[in-house]
Motif scaffolding. Structure first.
Motif, PDB file in Angstrom:
ATOM      1  N   ASP A 109      -5.096  20.660  -1.332  1.00 39.46           N
ATOM      2  CA  ASP A 109      -5.393  20.453  -2.747  1.00 39.46           C
ATOM      3  C   ASP A 109      -5.365  18.972  -3.113  1.00 39.46           C
ATOM      4  OD1 ASP A 109      -5.589  21.390  -5.643  1.00 39.46           O
ATOM      5  OD2 ASP A 109      -3.695  20.284  -5.706  1.00 39.46           O
ATOM      6  N   LEU A 110      -4.333  18.252  -2.664  1.00 44.33           N
ATOM      7  CA  LEU A 110      -4.250  16.828  -2.978  1.00 44.33           C
ATOM      8  C   LEU A 110      -5.374  16.060  -2.308  1.00 44.33           C
ATOM      9  CD1 LEU A 110      -2.856  14.465  -4.305  1.00 44.33           C
ATOM     10  CD2 LEU A 110      -1.322  14.304  -2.329  1.00 44.33           C
ATOM     11  N   TYR A 111      -5.675  16.391  -1.065  1.00 42.97           N
ATOM     12  CA  TYR A 111      -6.796  15.757  -0.357  1.00 42.97           C
ATOM     13  C   TYR A 111      -8.086  15.892  -1.171  1.00 42.97           C
ATOM     14  CZ  TYR A 111     -10.593  15.231   3.011  1.00 42.97           C
ATOM     15  OH  TYR A 111     -11.764  14.855   3.623  1.00 42.97           O
ATOM     16  N   GLU A 112      -8.372  17.094  -1.645  1.00 41.18           N
ATOM     17  CA  GLU A 112      -9.609  17.327  -2.392  1.00 41.18           C
ATOM     18  C   GLU A 112      -9.608  16.602  -3.722  1.00 41.18           C
ATOM     19  OE1 GLU A 112      -9.889  21.570  -2.545  1.00 41.18           O
ATOM     20  OE2 GLU A 112     -10.731  21.710  -0.518  1.00 41.18           O
ATOM     21  N   ARG A 113      -8.454  16.557  -4.380  1.00 39.27           N
ATOM     22  CA  ARG A 113      -8.379  15.845  -5.661  1.00 39.27           C
ATOM     23  C   ARG A 113      -8.672  14.370  -5.485  1.00 39.27           C
ATOM     24  NH1 ARG A 113      -2.650  16.958  -7.886  1.00 39.27           N
ATOM     25  NH2 ARG A 113      -3.363  15.610  -9.594  1.00 39.27           N
ATOM     26  N   ILE A 114      -8.120  13.762  -4.441  1.00 37.55           N
ATOM     27  CA  ILE A 114      -8.337  12.335  -4.188  1.00 37.55           C
ATOM     28  C   ILE A 114      -9.801  12.061  -3.842  1.00 37.55           C
ATOM     29  CG2 ILE A 114      -7.771  10.406  -2.654  1.00 37.55           C
ATOM     30  CD1 ILE A 114      -4.965  11.699  -2.344  1.00 37.55           C
ATOM     31  N   MET A 115     -10.358  12.859  -2.951  1.00 37.67           N
ATOM     32  CA  MET A 115     -11.753  12.647  -2.559  1.00 37.67           C
ATOM     33  C   MET A 115     -12.711  12.910  -3.721  1.00 37.67           C
ATOM     34  SD  MET A 115     -11.588  11.558   0.541  1.00 37.67           S
ATOM     35  CE  MET A 115     -13.307  11.642   1.043  1.00 37.67           C
ATOM     36  N   ASP A 116     -12.405  13.912  -4.521  1.00 37.44           N
ATOM     37  CA  ASP A 116     -13.295  14.263  -5.630  1.00 37.44           C
ATOM     38  C   ASP A 116     -13.357  13.174  -6.694  1.00 37.44           C
ATOM     39  OD1 ASP A 116     -13.858  16.630  -4.381  1.00 37.44           O
ATOM     40  OD2 ASP A 116     -12.770  17.909  -5.788  1.00 37.44           O
ATOM     41  N   VAL A 117     -12.205  12.632  -7.081  1.00 39.73           N
ATOM     42  CA  VAL A 117     -12.208  11.639  -8.150  1.00 39.73           C
ATOM     43  C   VAL A 117     -12.766  10.302  -7.691  1.00 39.73           C
ATOM     44  CG1 VAL A 117      -9.857  10.733  -7.797  1.00 39.73           C
ATOM     45  CG2 VAL A 117     -10.864  10.735 -10.084  1.00 39.73           C
ATOM     46  N   ASN A 118     -12.613   9.988  -6.410  1.00 36.65           N
ATOM     47  CA  ASN A 118     -13.059   8.674  -5.931  1.00 36.65           C
ATOM     48  C   ASN A 118     -14.472   8.656  -5.351  1.00 36.65           C
ATOM     49  OD1 ASN A 118     -10.635   7.046  -6.444  1.00 36.65           O
ATOM     50  ND2 ASN A 118      -9.665   8.433  -4.988  1.00 36.65           N
ATOM     51  N   LEU A 119     -14.831   9.677  -4.603  1.00 31.28           N
ATOM     52  CA  LEU A 119     -16.153   9.702  -3.961  1.00 31.28           C
ATOM     53  C   LEU A 119     -17.119  10.667  -4.645  1.00 31.28           C
ATOM     54  CD1 LEU A 119     -18.108   8.892  -1.713  1.00 31.28           C
ATOM     55  CD2 LEU A 119     -17.077  10.683  -0.288  1.00 31.28           C
ATOM     56  N   LYS A 120     -16.695  11.909  -4.802  1.00 35.22           N
ATOM     57  CA  LYS A 120     -17.587  12.919  -5.385  1.00 35.22           C
ATOM     58  C   LYS A 120     -18.065  12.504  -6.770  1.00 35.22           C
ATOM     59  CE  LYS A 120     -17.662  17.818  -6.704  1.00 35.22           C
ATOM     60  NZ  LYS A 120     -16.827  19.056  -6.785  1.00 35.22           N
ATOM     61  N   SER A 121     -17.189  11.898  -7.564  1.00 34.52           N
ATOM     62  CA  SER A 121     -17.590  11.474  -8.904  1.00 34.52           C
ATOM     63  C   SER A 121     -18.748  10.487  -8.845  1.00 34.52           C
ATOM     64  CB  SER A 121     -16.408  10.854  -9.650  1.00 34.52           C
ATOM     65  OG  SER A 121     -15.969   9.664  -9.010  1.00 34.52           O
ATOM     66  N   ALA A 122     -18.665   9.517  -7.946  1.00 36.05           N
ATOM     67  CA  ALA A 122     -19.732   8.515  -7.824  1.00 36.05           C
ATOM     68  C   ALA A 122     -21.042   9.161  -7.389  1.00 36.05           C
ATOM     69  CB  ALA A 122     -19.319   7.433  -6.832  1.00 36.05           C
ATOM     70  N   VAL A 123     -20.952  10.082  -6.443  1.00 34.33           N
ATOM     71  CA  VAL A 123     -22.152  10.743  -5.915  1.00 34.33           C
ATOM     72  C   VAL A 123     -22.859  11.550  -6.997  1.00 34.33           C
ATOM     73  CG1 VAL A 123     -22.982  12.499  -4.305  1.00 34.33           C
ATOM     74  CG2 VAL A 123     -21.264  10.835  -3.557  1.00 34.33           C
ATOM     75  N   PHE A 124     -22.110  12.338  -7.745  1.00 32.96           N
ATOM     76  CA  PHE A 124     -22.765  13.260  -8.661  1.00 32.96           C
ATOM     77  C   PHE A 124     -23.130  12.650 -10.009  1.00 32.96           C
ATOM     78  CE2 PHE A 124     -21.424  16.147  -5.408  1.00 32.96           C
ATOM     79  CZ  PHE A 124     -22.487  17.043  -5.364  1.00 32.96           C
ATOM     80  N   VAL A 125     -22.420  11.608 -10.443  1.00 31.77           N
ATOM     81  CA  VAL A 125     -22.903  10.904 -11.637  1.00 31.77           C
ATOM     82  C   VAL A 125     -24.184  10.166 -11.287  1.00 31.77           C
ATOM     83  CG1 VAL A 125     -22.418   9.210 -13.424  1.00 31.77           C
ATOM     84  CG2 VAL A 125     -20.592  10.701 -12.618  1.00 31.77           C
ATOM     85  N   ALA A 126     -24.220   9.530 -10.124  1.00 31.60           N
ATOM     86  CA  ALA A 126     -25.446   8.855  -9.697  1.00 31.60           C
ATOM     87  C   ALA A 126     -26.601   9.844  -9.595  1.00 31.60           C
ATOM     88  CB  ALA A 126     -25.222   8.150  -8.359  1.00 31.60           C
ATOM     89  N   LYS A 127     -26.332  11.010  -9.006  1.00 28.06           N
ATOM     90  CA  LYS A 127     -27.377  12.026  -8.878  1.00 28.06           C
ATOM     91  C   LYS A 127     -27.972  12.386 -10.230  1.00 28.06           C
ATOM     92  CE  LYS A 127     -28.214  16.828  -7.571  1.00 28.06           C
ATOM     93  NZ  LYS A 127     -27.630  18.117  -7.112  1.00 28.06           N
ATOM     94  N   ALA A 128     -27.112  12.489 -11.240  1.00 28.15           N
ATOM     95  CA  ALA A 128     -27.571  12.876 -12.579  1.00 28.15           C
ATOM     96  C   ALA A 128     -28.350  11.770 -13.271  1.00 28.15           C
ATOM     97  CB  ALA A 128     -26.371  13.283 -13.431  1.00 28.15           C
TER      98      ALA A 128
END
Length: 255
Positions: A109-128
């Motif tokens: 859970d912590l691993y996913e939270r860290i990756m999501d806020v730092n990497l996934k956020s950049a990927v999907f805001v850019a995608k939008a």
């Protein structure tokens, strides 16, 4: 040369305080209309917007959890609606260490939270945002990484460091993907920046002083130090720069 962003709209994620707020303020001061994104600090985001407006700038606060794809889409949609035009500047500043924890103790859970806020956020805001940038033939994307991406970070921060290293690699790939579309993508790698919730939460007074003593310029950075580089990267002064990571650390890490 004066940087003039008049007529351009921007999103800065995680912009209710610290580095994000400083970047949003700098962009607005240069004439951009700025969407100040926040997760839970609504009052702080509204204060940032009020400060920008008091200086003659244009801004709006938008709540969205950008660690989720639907939150990224919500932010892009509401920013476009607020300004009535495509977003041409995106600064992916949202990020968090979340918690210091060794690999032995790491949970999924912590691993996913860290990756999501730092990497996934950049990927999907850019995608939008990218489709609108392509339609206008003009765009600047700036992703915030960290000196931790180079040195592995402090105790209990290996996953955070890995997520920020991934941001650097992602920025390079994105820059290649968007080359020829009128869109540049670059990254900023801050070092020890004071005036942020990050170090107030995760860095002791002793560690802070020891770190400062190891910085060649003998001071911690300020959010404004980072904002100045962001302003350069979204302006025409950086038209021939893409896929690059600029270090803002007072010399503590030199490539």
């Amino acid at each position: 040369m004066i940087i003039d962003l008049t007529g351009r709209s921007a999103i800065v994620t995680g912009a209710s305080g610290g580095i994000g707020k400083a970047i949003a303020t700098a962009l607005a001061a240069a004439g951009a209309k700025v969407a100040v994104n926040y997760l839970s600090s609504g009052d702080a985001a509204e204060e940032a917007v009020a400060s920008i407006r008091s200086l003659g700038g244009q801004a709006v606060a938008i709540q969205a959890d950008v660690s989720l794809a639907e939150g990224a889409e919500k932010l892009a949609r509401e920013a476009k609606e607020a300004f009535g035009e495509p977003i041409e500047i995106l600064v992916n500043n949202a990020g968090h260490l979340v918690q210091r924890l060794s690999n032995e103790e790491m949970t999924e859970d912590l691993y996913e939270r860290i990756m999501d806020v730092n990497l996934k956020s950049a990927v999907f805001v850019a995608k939008a945002i990218i489709p609108g940038m392509k339609a206008s033939g003009n765009g600047r994307i700036v992703n915030l990484t960290s000196v931790a991406a180079h040195n592995g970070g402090g105790p209990g921060a290996s996953i955070y460091a890995a997520s920020k290293a991934a941001v650097i690699a992602y920025t390079k790939g994105l820059a290649k993907e968007l080359a020829g579309s009128g869109i540049n993508a670059n990254a900023i790698s801050p070092g020890f920046i004071g005036g942020t919730a990050f170090h107030s939460t995760f860095t002791s007074a002793g560690a802070r002083e020891a770190t400062i003593q190891g910085i060649p310029l003998r001071r911690e950075g300020t959010p404004e130090d980072v904002a100045g580089v962001a302003l350069f990267l979204v302006s025409e002064l950086s038209a021939y720069i893409t896929g690059e990571t600029i270090e803002v650390n007072g010399g503590m890490y030199m490539r």
